[in-house]
Design a protein around this motif. Structure first.
Motif, PDB file in Angstrom:
ATOM      1  N   LEU A 120      40.709  30.550  45.257  1.00  0.00           N
ATOM      2  CA  LEU A 120      40.790  31.301  44.107  1.00  0.00           C
ATOM      3  C   LEU A 120      41.142  30.484  42.832  1.00  0.00           C
ATOM      4  CD1 LEU A 120      42.194  34.641  45.526  1.00  0.00           C
ATOM      5  CD2 LEU A 120      39.986  34.152  45.283  1.00  0.00           C
ATOM      6  N   SER A 121      40.338  30.592  41.652  1.00  0.00           N
ATOM      7  CA  SER A 121      40.765  29.787  40.273  1.00  0.00           C
ATOM      8  C   SER A 121      40.805  31.007  39.251  1.00  0.00           C
ATOM      9  CB  SER A 121      39.742  28.789  40.116  1.00  0.00           C
ATOM     10  OG  SER A 121      39.356  28.112  41.144  1.00  0.00           O
ATOM     11  N   SER A 122      41.980  31.392  38.813  1.00  0.00           N
ATOM     12  CA  SER A 122      42.239  32.366  37.739  1.00  0.00           C
ATOM     13  C   SER A 122      41.363  33.412  37.932  1.00  0.00           C
ATOM     14  CB  SER A 122      41.942  31.603  36.478  1.00  0.00           C
ATOM     15  OG  SER A 122      42.408  30.378  36.152  1.00  0.00           O
ATOM     16  N   VAL A 123      41.374  34.072  39.013  1.00  0.00           N
ATOM     17  CA  VAL A 123      40.748  35.293  39.167  1.00  0.00           C
ATOM     18  C   VAL A 123      41.149  36.431  38.752  1.00  0.00           C
ATOM     19  CG1 VAL A 123      39.639  36.559  41.189  1.00  0.00           C
ATOM     20  CG2 VAL A 123      39.725  34.253  41.416  1.00  0.00           C
ATOM     21  N   THR A 124      40.550  37.244  38.016  1.00  0.00           N
ATOM     22  CA  THR A 124      41.025  38.534  37.278  1.00  0.00           C
ATOM     23  C   THR A 124      40.024  39.700  37.682  1.00  0.00           C
ATOM     24  OG1 THR A 124      41.756  37.070  35.441  1.00  0.00           O
ATOM     25  CG2 THR A 124      41.275  39.580  35.027  1.00  0.00           C
ATOM     26  N   LYS A 125      40.440  40.738  37.679  1.00  0.00           N
ATOM     27  CA  LYS A 125      39.538  42.121  38.164  1.00  0.00           C
ATOM     28  C   LYS A 125      40.572  43.397  37.590  1.00  0.00           C
ATOM     29  CE  LYS A 125      36.209  44.336  39.839  1.00  0.00           C
ATOM     30  NZ  LYS A 125      34.950  43.920  39.361  1.00  0.00           N
ATOM     31  N   SER A 126      39.743  44.065  36.669  1.00  0.00           N
ATOM     32  CA  SER A 126      40.236  45.411  36.206  1.00  0.00           C
ATOM     33  C   SER A 126      39.468  46.375  36.533  1.00  0.00           C
ATOM     34  CB  SER A 126      40.369  45.408  34.732  1.00  0.00           C
ATOM     35  OG  SER A 126      41.278  44.295  34.312  1.00  0.00           O
ATOM     36  N   PHE A 127      40.284  47.617  36.886  1.00  0.00           N
ATOM     37  CA  PHE A 127      39.359  48.767  37.162  1.00  0.00           C
ATOM     38  C   PHE A 127      40.028  49.610  35.962  1.00  0.00           C
ATOM     39  CE2 PHE A 127      40.157  47.262  41.308  1.00  0.00           C
ATOM     40  CZ  PHE A 127      38.986  47.132  41.825  1.00  0.00           C
ATOM     41  N   GLY A 128      38.995  49.838  34.869  1.00  0.00           N
ATOM     42  CA  GLY A 128      39.275  50.582  33.703  1.00  0.00           C
ATOM     43  C   GLY A 128      40.598  49.878  32.991  1.00  0.00           C
ATOM     44  N   PRO A 129      41.770  50.820  32.872  1.00  0.00           N
ATOM     45  CA  PRO A 129      42.753  50.093  32.242  1.00  0.00           C
ATOM     46  C   PRO A 129      43.960  49.272  33.385  1.00  0.00           C
ATOM     47  CG  PRO A 129      43.312  52.542  32.440  1.00  0.00           C
ATOM     48  CD  PRO A 129      41.900  52.060  33.070  1.00  0.00           C
ATOM     49  N   VAL A 130      43.580  49.208  34.526  1.00  0.00           N
ATOM     50  CA  VAL A 130      44.435  48.626  35.334  1.00  0.00           C
ATOM     51  C   VAL A 130      44.061  47.215  35.734  1.00  0.00           C
ATOM     52  CG1 VAL A 130      45.401  49.057  37.963  1.00  0.00           C
ATOM     53  CG2 VAL A 130      44.608  51.161  36.677  1.00  0.00           C
ATOM     54  N   ARG A 131      44.831  46.364  35.325  1.00  0.00           N
ATOM     55  CA  ARG A 131      44.667  44.968  35.817  1.00  0.00           C
ATOM     56  C   ARG A 131      45.059  44.912  37.269  1.00  0.00           C
ATOM     57  NH1 ARG A 131      44.527  39.849  32.371  1.00  0.00           N
ATOM     58  NH2 ARG A 131      42.847  40.598  31.058  1.00  0.00           N
ATOM     59  N   ALA A 132      44.347  44.968  38.279  1.00  0.00           N
ATOM     60  CA  ALA A 132      44.346  44.971  39.704  1.00  0.00           C
ATOM     61  C   ALA A 132      44.592  43.552  39.884  1.00  0.00           C
ATOM     62  CB  ALA A 132      43.221  45.707  40.420  1.00  0.00           C
ATOM     63  N   VAL A 133      43.941  42.513  39.488  1.00  0.00           N
ATOM     64  CA  VAL A 133      44.334  41.130  39.868  1.00  0.00           C
ATOM     65  C   VAL A 133      44.327  40.328  38.498  1.00  0.00           C
ATOM     66  CG1 VAL A 133      43.492  39.045  41.025  1.00  0.00           C
ATOM     67  CG2 VAL A 133      43.435  41.162  42.236  1.00  0.00           C
ATOM     68  N   ASP A 134      45.233  39.827  38.193  1.00  0.00           N
ATOM     69  CA  ASP A 134      45.690  39.179  36.898  1.00  0.00           C
ATOM     70  C   ASP A 134      45.712  37.620  36.865  1.00  0.00           C
ATOM     71  OD1 ASP A 134      46.213  38.899  34.104  1.00  0.00           O
ATOM     72  OD2 ASP A 134      47.922  39.902  34.268  1.00  0.00           O
ATOM     73  N   GLY A 135      44.592  37.106  37.004  1.00  0.00           N
ATOM     74  CA  GLY A 135      44.746  35.362  36.835  1.00  0.00           C
ATOM     75  C   GLY A 135      45.324  34.870  38.191  1.00  0.00           C
ATOM     76  N   VAL A 136      44.956  35.031  39.322  1.00  0.00           N
ATOM     77  CA  VAL A 136      45.355  34.346  40.618  1.00  0.00           C
ATOM     78  C   VAL A 136      44.648  33.124  40.934  1.00  0.00           C
ATOM     79  CG1 VAL A 136      45.376  34.611  43.026  1.00  0.00           C
ATOM     80  CG2 VAL A 136      46.244  36.643  41.770  1.00  0.00           C
ATOM     81  N   THR A 137      45.522  32.033  41.104  1.00  0.00           N
ATOM     82  CA  THR A 137      44.826  31.044  41.501  1.00  0.00           C
ATOM     83  C   THR A 137      45.484  30.706  42.687  1.00  0.00           C
ATOM     84  OG1 THR A 137      44.382  30.235  39.260  1.00  0.00           O
ATOM     85  CG2 THR A 137      44.829  28.304  40.916  1.00  0.00           C
ATOM     86  N   LEU A 138      44.914  30.366  43.724  1.00  0.00           N
ATOM     87  CA  LEU A 138      45.412  30.303  45.275  1.00  0.00           C
ATOM     88  C   LEU A 138      44.483  29.263  45.860  1.00  0.00           C
ATOM     89  CD1 LEU A 138      47.249  31.231  47.323  1.00  0.00           C
ATOM     90  CD2 LEU A 138      45.621  33.042  47.749  1.00  0.00           C
TER      91      LEU A 138
END
Ligand SMILES: Nc1ncnc2c1ncn2[C@@H]1O[C@H](COP(=O)(O)OP(=O)(O)OP(=O)(O)O)[C@@H](O)[C@H]1O
Ligand SMILES: [Mg+2]
Length: 306
Positions: free
Chosen positions: A11-29
């Motif tokens: 995972l490289s700097s993965v980000t996912k928001s649902f509306g205002p919720v940043r569920a995944v915020d820049g995960v690198t793994l």
């Protein structure tokens, strides 16, 4: 020439928001092949979303996911990945055996059905209709559908949540067998003892961010404090000033010191001649987890353990 294998999961700097919720915020793994990884984090931390992103079930807003060097969807279509979602219905009006035979048929090289039934503790339930199963039994069927294709990467979202104690133990025995065949296994859990005992590496996620990554011992060492207890006669407040000590509690004639450097604390106690009935209790993962997920200011410190 050296053969550089792509990691099972990247995972490289993965980000996912649902509306205002940043569920995944820049995960690198990066997860190398053959590792067993536990994914920990409080409710709503972003574990299931991270799993959805790495399986290609959710498109990231930014960043990239790859499995074995390929696009996740491609790796899944090639049968290299088996996944067990946290929730998910099973098709109705078919037996366990019919369902698993059907799923096996969608993979290029599935495991023999008897082996899958055994690994998922379903042998006695093979002819039972899946819509007549108990919660824990249905969970075992969903686990069976994750492994039937004999995938290289097995991703399990809270696989033991509804299992009783005996079923949990048997489940982990089966997983141990799969891990020893070189499978890469990623599982999320709220059972800290499972993460401690059953994984090579623990990843802690909180509020969409990766806040710790290391072996159980590394995480405990960096975050949790060891308890050093001694019997003291008379006034004991001076113990709080010993090297490593972060917290002092006195109960009766016992002093309980929480230390970030237990070796230094014990040496200083010995020099002071105050080592009667000395007890040293190592930090446990629960302490470490609570410390990590309740204090945001530890983020920079925990990065050292990567
Ligand atoms: N489809 C969705 N629509 C809106 N919000 C969502 C959706 N999926 C997840 N979220 C939100 O994203 C955040 C992360 O959720 P996620 O399910 O990844 O957490 P989790 O770590 O798996 O939690 P749990 O331990 O409860 O399973 C939560 O705040 C959740 O409410
Ligand atoms: Mg979840």
């Amino acid at each position: 020439m050296r053969n550089i294998e792509s990691p099972a999961v990247l995972l490289s700097s993965v980000t996912k928001s649902f509306g205002p919720v940043r569920a995944v915020d820049g995960v690198t793994l990066a997860i190398p092949r053959g590792q067993t990884i536990a994914l920990l984090g409080p409710n709503g931390a972003g574990k299931s979303t991270t799993i959805g992103l790495l399986l290609g079930l959710l498109p990231p807003d930014s960043g990239q996911a790859s499995l074995f060097g390929h696009d996740p969807g491609q790796a899944v279509r090639r049968g290299r990945v088996g996944a067990m979602p946290q929730e998910g219905g099973l098709v109705e009006r078919v037996t366990v055996r019919e369902l698993l035979t059907f799923v096996a048929g969608t993979y290029p090289a599935p495991l023999p059905l008897d082996r899958v039934l055994e690994l998922a503790q379903l042998t006695g339930l093979r002819d039972r209709r899946v819509d007549k199963l108990s919660g824990g039994q249905a969970q075992r069927v969903r686990f069976a559908t994750a492994i039937v294709g004999n995938p290289d990467l097995i991703v399990l979202d809270e696989p033991t949540a509804a299992l009783d104690v005996a079923a949990r133990r048997e489940f982990w025995d089966g997983m141990h067998g799969l891990a020893s065949q070189g499978k890469t296994i990623l599982f999320s859990t709220h059972y800290l003892d499972e993460a401690d005992e059953r994984s090579d590496r623990i990843i802690v996620i909180d509020r969409g961010r990766l806040i710790a990554d290391g072996t159980s011992d590394e995480i405990k060492r960096v975050v949790a404090l060891t308890t050093v207890s001694v019997t003291v006669a008379g006034e004991a407040a001076w113990l709080a000033a010993l090297p490593g000590v972060r917290h002092l509690e006195i109960r009766g004639d016992r002093a309980h010191l929480r230390s970030a450097d237990p070796d230094a604390t014990v040496l200083a106690l010995a020099r002071a001649g105050a080592v009667r009935n000395l007890e040293v209790a190592p930090a446990d993962l629960e302490d470490a987890f609570v410390a990590l997920t309740t204090k945001t200011n530890l983020t920079t410190k925990t990065k050292e353990i990567v």
